[in-house]
Design an enzyme around this catalytic site. Structure first.
Site, PDB file in Angstrom:
ATOM      1  N   LYS A 107      42.658  29.400  16.046  1.00  0.00           N
ATOM      2  CA  LYS A 107      43.285  30.346  16.972  1.00  0.00           C
ATOM      3  C   LYS A 107      44.451  31.003  16.258  1.00  0.00           C
ATOM      4  O   LYS A 107      45.052  30.403  15.359  1.00  0.00           O
ATOM      5  CB  LYS A 107      43.816  29.624  18.222  1.00  0.00           C
TER       6      LYS A 107
HETATM    7  P1  NAD Z   1      43.339  39.612  29.550  1.00  0.00           P
HETATM    8  O1  NAD Z   1      44.551  39.948  28.804  1.00  0.00           O
HETATM    9  O2  NAD Z   1      42.213  40.580  29.604  1.00  0.00           O
HETATM   10  O3  NAD Z   1      43.702  39.265  31.089  1.00  0.00           O
HETATM   11  C1  NAD Z   1      44.713  38.373  31.457  1.00  0.00           C
HETATM   12  C2  NAD Z   1      44.983  38.596  32.935  1.00  0.00           C
HETATM   13  O4  NAD Z   1      45.901  37.595  33.383  1.00  0.00           O
HETATM   14  C3  NAD Z   1      45.608  39.944  33.276  1.00  0.00           C
HETATM   15  O5  NAD Z   1      45.027  40.415  34.489  1.00  0.00           O
HETATM   16  C4  NAD Z   1      47.076  39.605  33.520  1.00  0.00           C
HETATM   17  O6  NAD Z   1      47.722  40.512  34.385  1.00  0.00           O
HETATM   18  C5  NAD Z   1      46.902  38.242  34.174  1.00  0.00           C
HETATM   19  N1  NAD Z   1      48.106  37.436  34.207  1.00  0.00           N
HETATM   20  C6  NAD Z   1      49.017  37.201  33.244  1.00  0.00           C
HETATM   21  N2  NAD Z   1      49.988  36.391  33.717  1.00  0.00           N
HETATM   22  C7  NAD Z   1      49.670  36.115  35.007  1.00  0.00           C
HETATM   23  C8  NAD Z   1      50.263  35.334  36.039  1.00  0.00           C
HETATM   24  N3  NAD Z   1      51.395  34.666  35.835  1.00  0.00           N
HETATM   25  N4  NAD Z   1      49.633  35.274  37.243  1.00  0.00           N
HETATM   26  C9  NAD Z   1      48.488  35.945  37.464  1.00  0.00           C
HETATM   27  N5  NAD Z   1      47.870  36.687  36.533  1.00  0.00           N
HETATM   28  C10 NAD Z   1      48.459  36.758  35.322  1.00  0.00           C
HETATM   29  O7  NAD Z   1      42.844  38.196  28.966  1.00  0.00           O
HETATM   30  P2  NAD Z   1      41.400  37.552  29.054  1.00  0.00           P
HETATM   31  O8  NAD Z   1      40.660  37.887  27.830  1.00  0.00           O
HETATM   32  O9  NAD Z   1      40.812  37.814  30.386  1.00  0.00           O
HETATM   33  O10 NAD Z   1      41.769  35.993  28.932  1.00  0.00           O
HETATM   34  C11 NAD Z   1      42.185  35.227  30.051  1.00  0.00           C
HETATM   35  C12 NAD Z   1      42.110  33.758  29.695  1.00  0.00           C
HETATM   36  O11 NAD Z   1      40.779  33.415  29.299  1.00  0.00           O
HETATM   37  C13 NAD Z   1      43.001  33.302  28.534  1.00  0.00           C
HETATM   38  O12 NAD Z   1      43.436  31.989  28.786  1.00  0.00           O
HETATM   39  C14 NAD Z   1      42.051  33.296  27.348  1.00  0.00           C
HETATM   40  O13 NAD Z   1      42.478  32.430  26.321  1.00  0.00           O
HETATM   41  C15 NAD Z   1      40.796  32.786  28.023  1.00  0.00           C
HETATM   42  N6  NAD Z   1      39.571  33.113  27.300  1.00  0.00           N
HETATM   43  C16 NAD Z   1      39.256  34.414  27.038  1.00  0.00           C
HETATM   44  C17 NAD Z   1      38.054  34.689  26.388  1.00  0.00           C
HETATM   45  C18 NAD Z   1      37.600  36.094  26.141  1.00  0.00           C
HETATM   46  O14 NAD Z   1      36.448  36.288  25.727  1.00  0.00           O
HETATM   47  N7  NAD Z   1      38.394  37.102  26.416  1.00  0.00           N
HETATM   48  C19 NAD Z   1      37.224  33.634  25.973  1.00  0.00           C
HETATM   49  C20 NAD Z   1      37.589  32.322  26.271  1.00  0.00           C
HETATM   50  C21 NAD Z   1      38.766  32.078  26.939  1.00  0.00           C
END
Ligand code: NAD
Length: 416
Positions: free
Chosen positions: A105
């Site tokens: 990561k």
């Molecule tokens: P992203 O940046 O697209 O979305 C994150 C979302 O979380 C946004 O809507 C943001 O406004 C919201 N957010 C931030 N702080 C917040 C809070 N305190 N309360 C409520 N909402 C809040 O990110 P993503 O790619 O959707 O990733 C989200 C999670 O999933 C992360 O933990 C990431 O590590 C995990 N993840 C993502 C992927 C991927 O393919 N993108 C894969 C595995 C895991």
């Protein structure tokens, strides 16, 4: 942040599996310790002429089962501790799904609100210029995470190509035009939806009567919401960094999804769909069948876990439940579907992108989604078998399966 210490959190999750597998203490240390940690300074000249320095990180946790693999995050919270915990998680995620990868990561500590596209490109390419000898198609393969997407992956691919020639498999999550796989953007949310359906069925919930709340409406949260809505569930509340929106009859998710897609900075509360605004605190107190945290780490912690009114939690985000909160939920018999299972849809699609790039072949979207579905069904079967046989939680069962595989690879490869 409350009771969350990223470096300790993971160690706690491993303990039950280490005990069951009766692993040598030195082997436990090896499995807990990252193989390499990289920190680089990235100075850039901003558009206004000012110089600013950023810190970039890459933690390569383990490559016993395949090249290091994991996302790159752009967020003010990025530091070595967080990257370490998230890299660690990737090792167990890829091992649980029997993918030929290890775990890594990284990211850049930055606030995207203060950077324009030109500055983001320079920052991204300079980061790769600093770390390119330590990544590669069979060494370490970055991917998108919070704050990054196909645009940043295209920049990484280009920066790497300047040093090593055309090698699309150095990074996954690229645009289709540059060797990306169709369905990667939706894949993690698609997987969260499969995980939720499988777990709901196992616990006797009817999907058509299922009420779901989703924290975070970014890539993962919005796609999970859309697929679960299409499957018949009612998404009664979603939130983003500014707060939540609620409708006890179910939110109009397709409209919300379409409103939010074109504008990454859009807020759910600005939507025209029928809703009432709720605070973050109120969001977590809602009565719901399934809560899906899809934002950042430690969303559910010792100070809010007792106020939850839920029957099940599906971890779409990485490490959204702290150890203390997890122990509380275990005591209350509230099942938690762990992150290393629930959010692996993205890395499953990345595997097809990476292996397809090696063969100069691009998988069609229906095949990608079928692959993810089969991978989720097979892995869920394994988790539930182990969980029932050993009388342990889904998380402990998942870690047991994953650690056994990585430890076996270590012994097979030897110590010389
Ligand atoms: P992203 O940046 O697209 O979305 C994150 C979302 O979380 C946004 O809507 C943001 O406004 C919201 N957010 C931030 N702080 C917040 C809070 N305190 N309360 C409520 N909402 C809040 O990110 P993503 O790619 O959707 O990733 C989200 C999670 O999933 C992360 O933990 C990431 O590590 C995990 N993840 C993502 C992927 C991927 O393919 N993108 C894969 C595995 C895991």
């Amino acid at each position: 942040m409350f009771d969350y210490d990223p470096s300790k959190c993971q160690d706690e999750f491993l303990k039950p599996a280490f005990k069951k597998l009766n692993l040598d203490s030195e082997v436990q240390e090896i499995l807990q310790t990252p193989q390499r940690e990289i920190k680089v300074e990235i100075p850039i000249r901003l558009h206004n002429g000012k110089i600013r320095r950023f810190e970039g990180f890459r933690v390569q946790h383990n490559d016993f089962c395949g090249p290091f693999k994991g996302g790159m995050r752009y967020h003010p919270s990025v530091d070595m501790k967080h990257c370490r915990a998230l890299a660690f998680l990737m090792t167990w995620k890829t091992a649980l799904f029997h993918l030929p990868f290890g775990g890594a990561k990284g990211g850049i500590c930055c606030d995207l609100k203060h950077l324009n596209t030109y500055e983001k490109e320079i920052l991204s390419k300079n980061f790769i210029n600093k770390i390119f000898p330590l990544i590669g198609p069979d060494i370490d393969i970055p991917a998108p995470d919070v704050g990054t997407g196909e645009t940043e992956m295209a920049w990484y691919f280009d920066a790497y190509a300047k040093h090593n020639g055309y090698m699309p498999s150095v990074v996954t999550g690229k645009p289709l035009n540059l060797g990306g796989v169709d369905g990667r953007t939706e894949a993690t949310g698609r997987g969260v939806h499969f995980a939720t359906l499988l777990a709901a069925k196992a616990h006797g919930f009817d999907i058509n009567n299922l009420k779901i709340t989703i924290q975070g409406f970014g890539n993962v949260g919005s796609h999970a919401a859309l697929y679960l809505h299409q499957a018949g569930a009612q998404i009664i509340a979603v939130s983003d960094a500014d707060g939540g929106i609620y409708n006890p009859e179910g939110l109009d998710i397709p409209t919300l999804f379409n409103e939010m897609q074109p504008n990454k900075d859009a807020k759910v509360n600005d939507s025209n769909i029928k809703h009432e605004y709720i605070s973050h605190e109120e969001f977590f107190e809602l009565k719901t069948d399934v809560l899906i945290p899809a934002a950042l780490e430690a969303a559910i912690h010792s100070e809010n876990v007792e106020r939850l009114n839920v029957k099940m939690i599906v971890e779409a985000a990485n490490i959204p439940v702290t150890n203390n909160a997890d122990n509380y939920l275990k005591d209350k018999n509230i099942p938690v579907i762990p992150d290393i299972f629930a959010n692996a849809g993205g890395v499953c699609a990345s595997y097809l992108e990476w292996s397809g790039n090696h063969q100069r072949y691009s998988w069609p979207k229906d095949k990608v989604f079928n692959f993810i579905e089969d991978a989720f069904k097979d892995t869920w079967r394994k988790i539930t078998e182990v969980s029932e046989a050993e009388q342990i939680s889904y998380r402990d069962a998942s870690y047991l399966v994953a650690i056994e595989r990585v430890a076996k690879a270590l012994y097979q490869r030897g110590f010389y």
